[in-house]
Design an enzyme around this catalytic site. Structure first.
Site, mmCIF file in Angstrom:
data_model
loop_
_atom_site.group_PDB
_atom_site.id
_atom_site.type_symbol
_atom_site.label_atom_id
_atom_site.label_comp_id
_atom_site.label_asym_id
_atom_site.label_seq_id
_atom_site.Cartn_x
_atom_site.Cartn_y
_atom_site.Cartn_z
ATOM 1 N N GLY A 111 0.814 -1.207 0.000
ATOM 2 C CA GLY A 111 0.000 0.000 0.000
ATOM 3 C C GLY A 111 0.849 1.259 0.000
ATOM 4 C CB SER A 112 0.118 4.632 1.280
ATOM 5 O OG SER A 112 -1.012 4.818 0.452
ATOM 6 C CB THR A 113 4.232 1.344 3.709
ATOM 7 O OG1 THR A 113 4.061 0.103 3.004
ATOM 8 C CG2 THR A 113 3.199 1.434 4.825
#
Length: 659
Positions: free
Chosen positions: A319-321
């Site tokens: 995801g956004s990590t």
């Protein structure tokens, strides 16, 4: 007279022949006796001794496994066993009934003893029950007159004092299977011997096993032991010391609770793992004593996979990590700088497809710092479109993603960082630009483990040193253990200026006014935390659902909900520790993963030997206190909810192209 003389000669001749024959036979017999008793005396003396004297192996005590401060994690405890010798009983069944009236005995064990008694010699002991408590053993000893033939035997069995708190790290021991007998170690032939089957117990099995001793006993013709002639004790197994702090491991495991989740805590300079929790877990003591069929079915059928080490073997879309990877790739390529802006109207059009941002109305003009702070998807779609998948893949590999980290545990997953060549070789299809956009927000083909995300965060925090995780302070050399050499890490080749931009943006994620994890901020004597939220989809959102309204995670079945992620490091001013958290099928990262990381990081700082205590969080516990020392003020398992969080988790519930 003549006839008498002839007869006398014949008789004399026959006597001489018979006497000669007898003399020859006696000579042959004497020669044979001389050969056997003189020439072959040593050989037959050895055979006679072997029939009279038996050598029996003595299994050595298995080496202990301890944490970084010497707290025992895997030890050996006394195992009291009740044995019965059939020839000493008047009625075996009556003895077993009397035993059952004093100590629980299952019908299976009752029938097993009777069956074994019919197959074995009457003087051979048969195990009635193992793992008797001290009280049960004492009761049997007191009632010995009523239990003819029953004796108590004492041995050692593997014990894990913290049960499931570190089971995925320690592994377990179990009986030797046929496929395990590959060497010439005679210990493997012993019926009650146990070897490591998973985790550290398996990787370090040989040094933990030790070397066997021997007992020389005299037996009679039927094999009954008469007396012990000589005894040589074996060499106990080596002690293995881990980098884990069991107090932090305890806290992280209990903080994850009953959720299907994982948490990794790592020293950003040395790579030492202070905690690696995967929940739910299993009790390795059950494997040491032997699982029942029902216990195995329960573990194997649990949808939350208690047997899998999610921290090491779980592969998830980050995801956004993953956006820090894209940001660093853009900065290092020179194609974009930190101040260039991208306008986010809530979506990006590529051909006939729309790639949506998590924020329906869009974020407006975003530079790199604000895009990471608010987790703007459109910004990273545009960055990825400009720099391409190959630059993103190269930076991901530099940060430790997409390949095994060679940690001292089996079962490590490699994750996946896609590229054009990978897709052609694996799927036989060309790469399309839309896949680059999806990869830029950590979706699509991209997969990472919680361990890899912790390494990625550590390499950002330490300004680009290629730190690798380590779990043990010793290395196996020629079957023994030697201390690990001090780590020395090369640079991953990313400038400090680029790292500074990304670290500042991660600081704003937690401490900025619009940061997606601002309600999980910490302030410990002026020291703060930097991090990044993430949410990875496990299902595709259709155009029809988008038009009618995307269903919330709470309205979906558990297996269709998004995964929640959070990575962080602290102190942000002088990084020391990195933490990664994933909670399967929980929902938004800021709401479900960030509060857990917040609590674990506070506990990590509190246990830091260079600090006394983090004010206002958990009561101070002396360094030499046991890991189960009581905690107060939100400590331990009572911290079920964590601090309040906002609804803006910066995650892309609508990421990816629409058909």
């Amino acid at each position: 007279m003549q006839k008498d003389g002839d007869r006398s000669k014949v008789f004399a001749r026959r006597v001489v022949l018979l006497g000669g024959g007898k003399a020859l036979l006696v000579s042959l017999l004497g020669a044979r006796m001389y050969y056997l008793q003189v020439m072959e005396a040593d050989t037959y003396r050895t055979l006679a001794d072997e029939n009279r004297i038996n050598m029996r192996l003595i299994p050595p005590p298995r080496g202990h496994i301890v944490d970084r401060f010497g707290v025992p994690l895997a030890v050996n405890r006394q195992n009291f066993r009740a044995l019965v010798i059939a020839e000493r009983t008047r009625d075996l069944e009556q003895t077993l009934r009397a035993f059952r009236s004093l100590t629980p005995l299952t019908d299976y064990d009752y029938q097993r003893v009777l069956k074994e008694s019919s197959r074995r010699r009457s003087f051979v002991p048969i195990t009635v029950r193992e793992n008797l408590t001290w009280e049960q053993m004492a009761v049997i000893q007191v009632h010995a007159p009523d239990l003819p033939g029953v004796i108590i035997d004492e041995g050692l069995t593997r014990d894990y004092p913290y049960a499931d708190l570190a089971s995925h790290i320690l592994g377990y021991v179990a009986a030797v299977a046929e496929e395990d007998i590959t060497g010439d170690d005679p210990l493997l032939e012993l019926p009650d011997f146990r070897i490591g089957k998973a985790g550290i117990e398996k990787v370090y099995d040989l040094p933990l096993r030790g070397k066997s001793g021997a007992s020389q006993v005299e037996v009679n013709a039927v094999g009954r032991i008469i007396r012990e002639l000589r005894r040589e004790e074996g060499e106990p197994g080596h002690e293995v010391q881990l980098t884990i702090d069991i107090r932090l491991q305890d806290f992280a495991s209990r903080r994850l609770g009953e959720q299907s989740a994982a948490c990794v805590v790592m020293d950003v300079h040395t790579g030492e793992l202070l905690a690696m929790a995967s929940m739910p877990a299993y009790d390795p003591n059950a494997f040491a004593r032997g699982l029942t069929n029902q216990e195995w079915k329960t573990l194997a059928s649990d949808p939350r996979a208690p047997l899998r080490n999610k921290a090491l073997a779980g592969q998830y879309a980050p995801g956004s990590t993953f956006k820090m990877v894209v940001a660093l790739a853009a900065l290092e390529s020179g194609i974009m700088n930190a101040e260039q802006t991208v306008f986010c109207p809530g979506h990006l059009r590529l051909g006939n497809h729309l790639f949506h941002c998590w924020k329906r109305g869009g974020h407006g003009h975003m530079n790199m710092t604000s895009a990471i702070e608010q987790s703007c998807d459109v910004y990273f779609y545009e960055v990825a479109r400009r720099i391409g998948i190959e630059r993103i893949a190269d930076m991901a590999h530099r940060l430790g993603l997409g390949s095994p980290l060679d940690i001292e545990l089996p079962g490590e997953a490699s994750g996946l960082i896609p590229s054009k060549a990978w897709k052609t070789a694996t799927l036989g299809q060309p790469w399309v630009q839309g896949e680059t956009l999806v990869a830029s927000i950590g979706q699509g083909y991209v997969l990472a483990t919680p361990m890899q995300l912790a390494v990625m965060t550590a390499r950002i925090a330490n300004d680009g040193l290629a730190v690798r995780p380590t779990l043990c302070r010793q290395a196996v050399v020629d079957g023994g253990l030697v201390p690990q050499s001090p780590p020395s890490f090369d640079s991953i080749g990313v400038s400090r200026q680029s790292m500074a931009v990304v670290k500042n943006a991660m600081w704003r994620v937690v401490n900025g006014n619009r940061g997606t994890a601002r309600r999980s901020a910490i302030d410990v004597d002026g020291q703060t935390m930097a991090g990044k939220t993430g949410t990875s989809q496990v299902r595709r959102i259709t155009m029809q659902e988008r038009q009618s309204g995307v269903r919330s995670n709470e309205d979906l079945p558990w297996e269709f909900r998004d995964h929640a992620l959070f990575v962080c490091f602290a102190p942000a001013e002088a990084p020391r520790y990195a933490v990664s958290v994933i909670v399967e099928h929980a929902g938004g990262g800021s709401r479900h993963a960030a509060p857990i990381a917040h609590d674990v990081m506070l506990e990590t700082l509190r246990l830091d030997p260079s600090r006394n205590r983090v004010p206002g969080q958990t009561a101070a516990i002396p360094r030499d206190a046991p890991p189960d020392a009581p905690r107060t003020q939100n400590g331990g398992a009572e911290m079920a909810a964590g601090p309040a969080t906002g609804t803006n988790d910066g995650s892309p519930p609508a990421g990816g192209p629409l058909q």
